[in-house]
Design an enzyme around this catalytic site. Structure first.
Site, PDB file in Angstrom:
ATOM      1  N   CYS A  95      -3.057   5.117  43.664  1.00 12.79           N
ATOM      2  CA  CYS A  95      -3.195   3.718  43.729  1.00 12.79           C
ATOM      3  C   CYS A  95      -3.967   3.090  44.665  1.00 12.79           C
ATOM      4  CB  CYS A  95      -1.908   3.013  43.754  1.00 12.79           C
ATOM      5  SG  CYS A  95      -0.711   3.554  42.353  1.00 12.79           S
ATOM      6  N   ASN A 124       0.934  -1.786  36.027  1.00 14.32           N
ATOM      7  CA  ASN A 124       0.270  -0.854  37.191  1.00 14.32           C
ATOM      8  C   ASN A 124      -0.797   0.155  36.571  1.00 14.32           C
ATOM      9  OD1 ASN A 124      -0.442   0.939  39.218  1.00 14.32           O
ATOM     10  ND2 ASN A 124       1.970   1.268  39.692  1.00 14.32           N
ATOM     11  N   HIS A 164      -3.025  -3.937  45.506  1.00 17.74           N
ATOM     12  CA  HIS A 164      -2.612  -3.064  44.400  1.00 17.74           C
ATOM     13  C   HIS A 164      -1.550  -3.846  43.616  1.00 17.74           C
ATOM     14  CE1 HIS A 164      -1.685   0.010  41.836  1.00 17.74           C
ATOM     15  NE2 HIS A 164      -0.419   0.480  42.411  1.00 17.74           N
TER      16      HIS A 164
HETATM   17  N1  ACO Z   1      15.277  -1.459  31.863  1.00 15.15           N
HETATM   18  C1  ACO Z   1      16.549  -1.725  32.276  1.00 15.15           C
HETATM   19  N2  ACO Z   1      17.107  -1.140  33.364  1.00 15.15           N
HETATM   20  C2  ACO Z   1      16.232  -0.467  33.870  1.00 15.15           C
HETATM   21  C3  ACO Z   1      15.212   0.111  33.911  1.00 15.15           C
HETATM   22  C4  ACO Z   1      14.340  -0.665  32.667  1.00 15.15           C
HETATM   23  N3  ACO Z   1      13.402  -0.337  32.394  1.00 15.15           N
HETATM   24  N4  ACO Z   1      14.527   0.736  34.417  1.00 15.15           N
HETATM   25  C5  ACO Z   1      15.631   0.958  35.336  1.00 15.15           C
HETATM   26  N5  ACO Z   1      16.709   0.444  34.936  1.00 15.15           N
HETATM   27  C6  ACO Z   1      18.098   0.256  35.716  1.00 15.15           C
HETATM   28  C7  ACO Z   1      18.479   1.523  36.346  1.00 15.15           C
HETATM   29  O1  ACO Z   1      18.953   2.540  35.706  1.00 15.15           O
HETATM   30  C8  ACO Z   1      19.457   0.880  37.429  1.00 15.15           C
HETATM   31  O2  ACO Z   1      20.571   0.849  36.957  1.00 15.15           O
HETATM   32  P1  ACO Z   1      22.067   1.341  37.768  1.00 15.15           P
HETATM   33  O3  ACO Z   1      22.277   0.263  38.697  1.00 15.15           O
HETATM   34  O4  ACO Z   1      22.989   0.998  36.585  1.00 15.15           O
HETATM   35  O5  ACO Z   1      21.699   2.720  38.059  1.00 15.15           O
HETATM   36  C9  ACO Z   1      18.933  -0.554  37.784  1.00 15.15           C
HETATM   37  O6  ACO Z   1      18.090  -0.839  36.777  1.00 15.15           O
HETATM   38  C10 ACO Z   1      18.181  -0.759  39.152  1.00 15.15           C
HETATM   39  O7  ACO Z   1      17.267   0.123  39.165  1.00 15.15           O
HETATM   40  P2  ACO Z   1      16.245   0.233  40.547  1.00 15.15           P
HETATM   41  O8  ACO Z   1      15.451   1.371  40.535  1.00 15.15           O
HETATM   42  O9  ACO Z   1      17.098   0.052  41.730  1.00 15.15           O
HETATM   43  O10 ACO Z   1      15.314  -1.105  39.990  1.00 15.15           O
HETATM   44  P3  ACO Z   1      14.524  -1.592  41.140  1.00 15.15           P
HETATM   45  O11 ACO Z   1      14.833  -3.261  41.318  1.00 15.15           O
HETATM   46  O12 ACO Z   1      14.247  -0.962  42.271  1.00 15.15           O
HETATM   47  O13 ACO Z   1      13.170  -1.723  40.328  1.00 15.15           O
HETATM   48  C11 ACO Z   1      11.082  -0.577  40.116  1.00 15.15           C
HETATM   49  C12 ACO Z   1      12.565  -0.498  39.867  1.00 15.15           C
HETATM   50  C13 ACO Z   1      10.344  -1.693  39.273  1.00 15.15           C
HETATM   51  C14 ACO Z   1      10.563   0.923  39.804  1.00 15.15           C
HETATM   52  C15 ACO Z   1      10.840  -1.128  41.614  1.00 15.15           C
HETATM   53  O14 ACO Z   1      11.448  -0.097  42.530  1.00 15.15           O
HETATM   54  C16 ACO Z   1       9.320  -0.517  41.970  1.00 15.15           C
HETATM   55  O15 ACO Z   1       8.413  -1.199  41.670  1.00 15.15           O
HETATM   56  N6  ACO Z   1       9.219   0.332  42.838  1.00 15.15           N
HETATM   57  C17 ACO Z   1       7.896   0.707  43.696  1.00 15.15           C
HETATM   58  C18 ACO Z   1       6.860   1.520  42.794  1.00 15.15           C
HETATM   59  C19 ACO Z   1       5.369   1.631  43.613  1.00 15.15           C
HETATM   60  O16 ACO Z   1       5.006   0.713  44.295  1.00 15.15           O
HETATM   61  N7  ACO Z   1       4.827   2.766  43.066  1.00 15.15           N
HETATM   62  C20 ACO Z   1       4.050   3.199  43.922  1.00 15.15           C
HETATM   63  C21 ACO Z   1       2.384   2.926  43.138  1.00 15.15           C
HETATM   64  S1  ACO Z   1       2.426   3.787  41.670  1.00 15.15           S
HETATM   65  C22 ACO Z   1       1.421   5.051  41.861  1.00 15.15           C
HETATM   66  O17 ACO Z   1       0.978   5.478  42.775  1.00 15.15           O
HETATM   67  C23 ACO Z   1       1.157   6.250  40.477  1.00 15.15           C
END
Ligand code: ACO
Length: 325
Positions: free
Chosen positions: A113, A282, A252
């Site tokens: 990214c 993303n 990003h």
């Molecule tokens: N729909 C419904 N529920 C979901 C989904 C979905 N698509 N995805 C996850 N959940 C659930 C999980 O299973 C979890 O359930 P549980 O509590 O029963 O276990 C709950 O939602 C919470 O999951 P989290 O992973 O804690 O959710 P979070 O609020 O952290 O959001 C996300 C997830 C969007 C991925 C976030 O953590 C994020 O944006 N992280 C950073 C990503 C990033 O910066 N990546 C780097 C760049 S990418 C690259 O370099 C290619």
């Protein structure tokens, strides 16, 4: 050293759009979850057979037209991508042929990214010291080709697209400051395990779904907020500027909540933050550059404005850059 700036921009998003409602039919998710947790409503998806160079081409043609230079005038093509047409040769080489940019040196750059910020920083060095005159820097991804459509944790996040800029010597403004960084100790929290020399493709790697992107999003969230905040502070300190000097921050686009948390920490009001995540998701290397191109086209970046690019991704890597338009 010569001053280097961007003189042309172009972007391309594939025609097909995948909405959150479409995803509700594929995995156990909801528009409400995706929107509130990420800010994403829809994303563009490459057509079957459409590879990274196919997306990079129209973006590059538009950037060259905007810069009013011909492909033959290019000395260098740098393509930032983690989803090239094939492991080798580079997308840059394929793009060189498609463009007819016969005299350009070409290579790809893998910084996920942060790829576009790494790319313009690398190209700037070649131009600032006079090795080359004109460079094309592209950020392109077909992330949907490495997305596991059975994994709701990741498949709702990513999209496909391309952005391109032309860099050359400028009299006024240009790139003021760049800052790049990496923490290689966290490779495990965001990667694509198989298909490289560590785990070459086999029936077993395919069966184990190891050719798809794996991410521990929750772990990354906090690191992303802190790292992007720090990167912005460092690049501003290098430029002897403050946040009051920044007209627009183009970050990003991994998650709207990450972006807004960074803006809040930096004391930058929402209206000075550019977002396209709602429409694009993303797009890794393509995110920052397409956002920049759109912001320019929409008149949100005007001559004399100072913009801050701020990116973070797999590596983990990060990069920030200040440009006077
Ligand atoms: N729909 C419904 N529920 C979901 C989904 C979905 N698509 N995805 C996850 N959940 C659930 C999980 O299973 C979890 O359930 P549980 O509590 O029963 O276990 C709950 O939602 C919470 O999951 P989290 O992973 O804690 O959710 P979070 O609020 O952290 O959001 C996300 C997830 C969007 C991925 C976030 O953590 C994020 O944006 N992280 C950073 C990503 C990033 O910066 N990546 C780097 C760049 S990418 C690259 O370099 C290619």
């Amino acid at each position: 050293m010569k001053k280097v700036g961007i003189i042309g921009v172009g972007e391309y998003l594939p025609e097909k759009i995948l909405t959150n409602a479409d995803l509700e039919k594929i995995v156990d998710t909801s528009d409400e979850w995706i929107t509130t947790r990420t800010g994403i409503k829809e994303r563009h998806v490459a057509a079957k057979g459409q590879a990274a160079s196919d997306l990079a081409l129209p973006a590059s043609i538009q950037a060259l037209k905007d810069a009013k230079i011909n492909p033959e005038d290019l000395d260098l093509i740098v393509v930032a991508t983690i989803t090239g047409d094939m492991p080798f040769p580079s997308v840059a080489a394929i793009l060189q042929d498609k463009l007819g940019a016969k005299k350009a040196a070409c290579f790809d750059l893998s910084a996920a990214c942060a790829g576009f910020v790494y790319g313009i920083s690398v190209a700037q060095q070649f131009l600032a010291c006079g090795t080359y005159k004109n460079a094309l820097v592209v950020g392109v991804e077909v992330l949907t080709s490495v997305t596991d459509w059975q994994d709701r944790n990741t498949c709702v996040l990513f999209g496909d697209g391309a952005g391109a800029v032309v860099l050359t010597e400028v009299k006024e403004g240009g790139i003021i400051s760049t800052y790049l960084g990496c923490d290689g100790s966290k490779v495990g929290i965001l990667n694509l395990p198989a298909g490289g020399s560590r785990l070459p493709a086999s029936a077993e790697t395919v069966k184990n779904r190891q050719h798809f992107l794996k991410m521990q999003g929750n772990e990354l969230f906090k690191i992303a907020v802190n790292t992007m905040t720090k990167a912005a502070e460092v690049v501003l300190a290098q430029a002897k500027m403050t946040f009051a000097d920044i007209d627009l921050i183009i970050p990003h686009q991994a998650n709207a909540r990450i972006i807004m948390a960074v803006a809040k920490k930096l004391g930058i009001p929402e209206e000075r933050v550019y977002l396209n995540i709602e429409r694009c998701g993303n797009m890794s290397s393509a995110s920052t550059v397409t956002a920049l191109c759109e912001a320019v086209r929409e008149g949100k970046v005007k001559r004399g404005d100072v913009i801050l690019l701020d990116a973070f991704g797999a590596g983990l890597v990060w990069g920030a850059c200040i440009i006077k338009w």
